[in-house]
Design a protein around this motif. Structure first.
Motif, PDB file in Angstrom:
ATOM      1  N   LEU A 141       0.814  -1.222   0.000  1.00  0.00           N
ATOM      2  CA  LEU A 141       0.000   0.000   0.000  1.00  0.00           C
ATOM      3  C   LEU A 141       0.843   1.264   0.000  1.00  0.00           C
ATOM      4  N   LEU A 142       2.129   1.134  -0.263  1.00  0.00           N
ATOM      5  CA  LEU A 142       2.999   2.305  -0.422  1.00  0.00           C
ATOM      6  C   LEU A 142       3.315   2.439  -1.896  1.00  0.00           C
ATOM      7  N   THR A 143       4.342   1.757  -2.344  1.00  0.00           N
ATOM      8  CA  THR A 143       4.682   1.696  -3.766  1.00  0.00           C
ATOM      9  C   THR A 143       5.176   0.305  -4.079  1.00  0.00           C
ATOM     10  N   ARG A 144       5.172  -0.032  -5.324  1.00  0.00           N
ATOM     11  CA  ARG A 144       5.747  -1.304  -5.776  1.00  0.00           C
ATOM     12  C   ARG A 144       7.110  -0.963  -6.356  1.00  0.00           C
TER      13      ARG A 144
ATOM     14  N   TRP B 246      -6.253   2.537  -0.134  1.00  0.00           N
ATOM     15  CA  TRP B 246      -4.996   3.267  -0.330  1.00  0.00           C
ATOM     16  C   TRP B 246      -5.130   4.730   0.097  1.00  0.00           C
ATOM     17  N   VAL B 247      -6.227   5.367  -0.252  1.00  0.00           N
ATOM     18  CA  VAL B 247      -6.457   6.772   0.121  1.00  0.00           C
ATOM     19  C   VAL B 247      -6.532   6.921   1.633  1.00  0.00           C
ATOM     20  N   ILE B 248      -7.222   5.992   2.299  1.00  0.00           N
ATOM     21  CA  ILE B 248      -7.278   6.031   3.772  1.00  0.00           C
ATOM     22  C   ILE B 248      -5.870   5.903   4.350  1.00  0.00           C
ATOM     23  N   GLY B 249      -5.068   5.022   3.748  1.00  0.00           N
ATOM     24  CA  GLY B 249      -3.689   4.874   4.198  1.00  0.00           C
ATOM     25  C   GLY B 249      -2.882   6.141   4.027  1.00  0.00           C
ATOM     26  N   VAL B 250      -3.073   6.834   2.903  1.00  0.00           N
ATOM     27  CA  VAL B 250      -2.375   8.105   2.668  1.00  0.00           C
ATOM     28  C   VAL B 250      -2.751   9.128   3.733  1.00  0.00           C
ATOM     29  N   ILE B 251      -4.038   9.212   4.052  1.00  0.00           N
ATOM     30  CA  ILE B 251      -4.507  10.167   5.069  1.00  0.00           C
ATOM     31  C   ILE B 251      -3.884   9.855   6.422  1.00  0.00           C
ATOM     32  N   VAL B 252      -3.871   8.571   6.779  1.00  0.00           N
ATOM     33  CA  VAL B 252      -3.291   8.179   8.067  1.00  0.00           C
ATOM     34  C   VAL B 252      -1.799   8.502   8.112  1.00  0.00           C
ATOM     35  N   ARG B 253      -1.099   8.167   7.038  1.00  0.00           N
ATOM     36  CA  ARG B 253       0.353   8.337   7.038  1.00  0.00           C
ATOM     37  C   ARG B 253       0.777   9.799   6.998  1.00  0.00           C
ATOM     38  N   TYR B 254       0.097  10.608   6.180  1.00  0.00           N
ATOM     39  CA  TYR B 254       0.508  11.997   6.005  1.00  0.00           C
ATOM     40  C   TYR B 254      -0.133  12.951   7.009  1.00  0.00           C
ATOM     41  N   CYS B 255      -1.358  12.677   7.427  1.00  0.00           N
ATOM     42  CA  CYS B 255      -2.067  13.615   8.301  1.00  0.00           C
ATOM     43  C   CYS B 255      -1.928  13.292   9.782  1.00  0.00           C
ATOM     44  N   PHE B 256      -1.615  12.056  10.123  1.00  0.00           N
ATOM     45  CA  PHE B 256      -1.494  11.675  11.529  1.00  0.00           C
ATOM     46  C   PHE B 256      -0.070  11.245  11.890  1.00  0.00           C
TER      47      PHE B 256
ATOM     48  N   PRO C 101       3.037  14.225  11.103  1.00  0.00           N
ATOM     49  CA  PRO C 101       3.224  15.309  12.091  1.00  0.00           C
ATOM     50  C   PRO C 101       3.779  14.797  13.415  1.00  0.00           C
ATOM     51  N   LEU C 102       3.293  13.640  13.863  1.00  0.00           N
ATOM     52  CA  LEU C 102       3.787  13.077  15.120  1.00  0.00           C
ATOM     53  C   LEU C 102       5.263  12.705  15.007  1.00  0.00           C
ATOM     54  N   ARG C 103       5.614  12.061  13.904  1.00  0.00           N
ATOM     55  CA  ARG C 103       7.009  11.657  13.717  1.00  0.00           C
ATOM     56  C   ARG C 103       7.924  12.865  13.558  1.00  0.00           C
ATOM     57  N   PHE C 104       7.454  13.874  12.845  1.00  0.00           N
ATOM     58  CA  PHE C 104       8.266  15.082  12.672  1.00  0.00           C
ATOM     59  C   PHE C 104       8.518  15.750  14.014  1.00  0.00           C
ATOM     60  N   THR C 105       7.508  15.774  14.862  1.00  0.00           N
ATOM     61  CA  THR C 105       7.661  16.368  16.195  1.00  0.00           C
ATOM     62  C   THR C 105       8.685  15.591  17.017  1.00  0.00           C
ATOM     63  N   LEU C 106       8.579  14.255  16.986  1.00  0.00           N
ATOM     64  CA  LEU C 106       9.541  13.433  17.724  1.00  0.00           C
ATOM     65  C   LEU C 106      10.953  13.606  17.183  1.00  0.00           C
ATOM     66  N   ALA C 107      11.092  13.686  15.854  1.00  0.00           N
ATOM     67  CA  ALA C 107      12.414  13.875  15.258  1.00  0.00           C
ATOM     68  C   ALA C 107      13.008  15.215  15.676  1.00  0.00           C
TER      69      ALA C 107
ATOM     70  N   ARG D 143      10.163  10.110   2.694  1.00  0.00           N
ATOM     71  CA  ARG D 143       9.648   8.816   2.261  1.00  0.00           C
ATOM     72  C   ARG D 143       9.564   7.829   3.418  1.00  0.00           C
ATOM     73  N   ILE D 144      10.608   7.747   4.225  1.00  0.00           N
ATOM     74  CA  ILE D 144      10.572   6.753   5.291  1.00  0.00           C
ATOM     75  C   ILE D 144       9.681   7.198   6.456  1.00  0.00           C
ATOM     76  N   MET D 145       9.524   8.517   6.643  1.00  0.00           N
ATOM     77  CA  MET D 145       8.659   8.995   7.724  1.00  0.00           C
ATOM     78  C   MET D 145       7.187   8.939   7.341  1.00  0.00           C
ATOM     79  N   THR D 146       6.906   8.696   6.054  1.00  0.00           N
ATOM     80  CA  THR D 146       5.520   8.506   5.625  1.00  0.00           C
ATOM     81  C   THR D 146       5.246   7.049   5.281  1.00  0.00           C
ATOM     82  N   SER D 147       6.167   6.159   5.621  1.00  0.00           N
ATOM     83  CA  SER D 147       5.921   4.734   5.445  1.00  0.00           C
ATOM     84  C   SER D 147       5.190   4.222   6.686  1.00  0.00           C
ATOM     85  N   TRP D 148       4.823   2.958   6.684  1.00  0.00           N
ATOM     86  CA  TRP D 148       4.094   2.418   7.829  1.00  0.00           C
ATOM     87  C   TRP D 148       5.004   2.282   9.050  1.00  0.00           C
ATOM     88  N   ALA D 149       6.179   1.755   8.839  1.00  0.00           N
ATOM     89  CA  ALA D 149       7.121   1.566   9.948  1.00  0.00           C
ATOM     90  C   ALA D 149       8.454   1.128   9.376  1.00  0.00           C
ATOM     91  N   ILE D 150       9.489   1.182  10.203  1.00  0.00           N
ATOM     92  CA  ILE D 150      10.793   0.649   9.840  1.00  0.00           C
ATOM     93  C   ILE D 150      11.043  -0.554  10.740  1.00  0.00           C
TER      94      ILE D 150
END
Length: 367
Positions: free
Chosen positions: A59-62, A78-88, A91-97, A288-295
């Motif tokens: 659900l990211l890229t092939r 896929w659209v729901i995933g984009v909203i979750v990754r970019y909108c929720f 911002p949380l990951r950017f703040t932690l970083a 790219r990695i901060m908008t992925s599901w996880a590492i």
């Protein structure tokens, strides 16, 4: 073979000997032509510098292909995933970083003002570990460390395969290391200047890093002090796409001391950790990695290795590389990662020419 062509791995001497016997024959050219066509159709080197193929879509890229419309239901998911990754998540990951980086700069600067002592070393390790763990959380990192009894010790050299700039954070999340690298500008330069005040990292100016003797001298001095943190080195010199281990540069193995091999393997189902530096700058990569599901990754600490009697630096490097490749389930390739940006050295071509001429001499067709 899992590639698009089936390669014949028979050595040149055996294959040509199968065709004929003593003298040079014009048909020998076909062997070299076929090897050339194989390299053009499926180059085993350059494909290591693009995202590895996925068994299923995450659900990211092939790999390098963006989302394509298949069905309405899949598009909605896929659209729901984009909203979750970019909108929720973003911002949380950017703040932690931001918190982690700021804490690293402020904390190491304050600790750096203290006189050299065991207290300073202890506080420096606390700051590095704490900030690294915050940064790992900023990536939603899930890391599994194996065989912790083999963790690198002070006065040693930690050697690992290299997939991403975050490899260092992944390892520092579980223990402190002295980093080795070139001096940078910008935010990275600010971090380097702050951290080196608190911890004996080894940073080189651009002019110094080309002086191999100077680099070796400074690293030997560091390793000789058994009170200093283990050095962390990625001897491939460039990022490889999480499928292979390429040639280790011998400089790291000429220093002396104990080598602590570490194998790192990422799970591509949750996010692609590979940094294709020829395609993405560092900002685009981090986005790219901060908008992925996880590492998600596994880290294996391996038993320490020392150079055997009569073994040169190249042989030692190859032995360590083989051990890392086996442990991480990675393909071992003899090629220099520098081929990512440079042409094949003339010495590689000359080596094949010499092998062929020696074969003819042994068969008695020359002289």
């Amino acid at each position: 073979s899992q590639g698009i062509i089936e390669r014949d791995e028979t050595p040149m001497e055996k294959e040509i000997a199968r065709l004929h016997r003593v003298d040079f024959e014009f048909s020998d050219i076909f062997y070299f032509c076929r090897k050339g066509f194989e390299a053009i159709v499926e180059d085993e080197v350059t494909q290591r510098f693009s995202s590895e193929e996925l068994v299923s879509w995450n659900l990211l890229t092939r790999t390098n292909v963006n989302f394509h419309y298949i069905s309405l239901r899949l598009t909605v998911v896929w659209v729901i995933g984009v909203i979750v990754r970019y909108c929720f998540l973003l911002p949380l990951r950017f703040t932690l970083a931001a918190i982690g980086i700021t804490s690293m700069i402020v904390g190491t600067t304050m600790v750096g003002q203290l006189p050299n002592s065991s207290v300073k070393n202890y506080l420096s390790e606390v700051v590095h570990l704490t900030c690294s763990r915050i940064l790992v959380r900023a990536l939603s990192g899930t890391i599994h460390y194996h065989n912790k009894e083999n963790k690198p010790q002070k006065g040693g050299i930690c050697v690992a395969n290299h997939t991403s700039p975050i490899d260092a954070i992944i390892l520092t999340n579980d223990g402190c290391y002295a980093m080795v690298g070139q001096v940078h500008g910008g935010l990275m330069g600010v971090i380097q200047r702050a951290t080196v005040k608190a911890c004996p990292h080894v940073w080189f100016e651009r002019s110094e890093i080309k002086d191999r003797h100077l680099v070796t001298k400074r690293l030997r001095e560091h390793v000789a002090d058994k009170s200093k943190l283990p050095i962390l080195i990625f001897p491939e010199g460039t990022c490889i796409n999480n499928t292979s281990v390429m040639m280790f540069k011998k400089g790291s193995f000429e220093i002396g001391g104990t080598i602590y091999p570490v194998a790192i393997k990422y799970d591509p189902q949750f996010g692609d950790a590979f940094w294709n530096s020829s395609k993405y700058n560092i900002v685009s990569y981090l986005l790219r990695i901060m908008t992925s599901w996880a590492i998600v990754c596994n880290v294996w600490y391996m038993p320490p290795m020392v150079r055997k009697e009569g073994e040169d630096a190249v042989q030692f490097a190859n032995r360590v590389r083989s051990a890392i490749a086996r442990q991480g389930g990675l393909t071992e390739l003899p090629w220099d990662g520098g081929l990512k940006r440079a042409k094949v050295k003339d010495t590689f071509k000359e080596e094949q020419q010499k092998n062929y001429s020696k074969m003819l001499v042994r068969n008695g067709s020359i002289g």
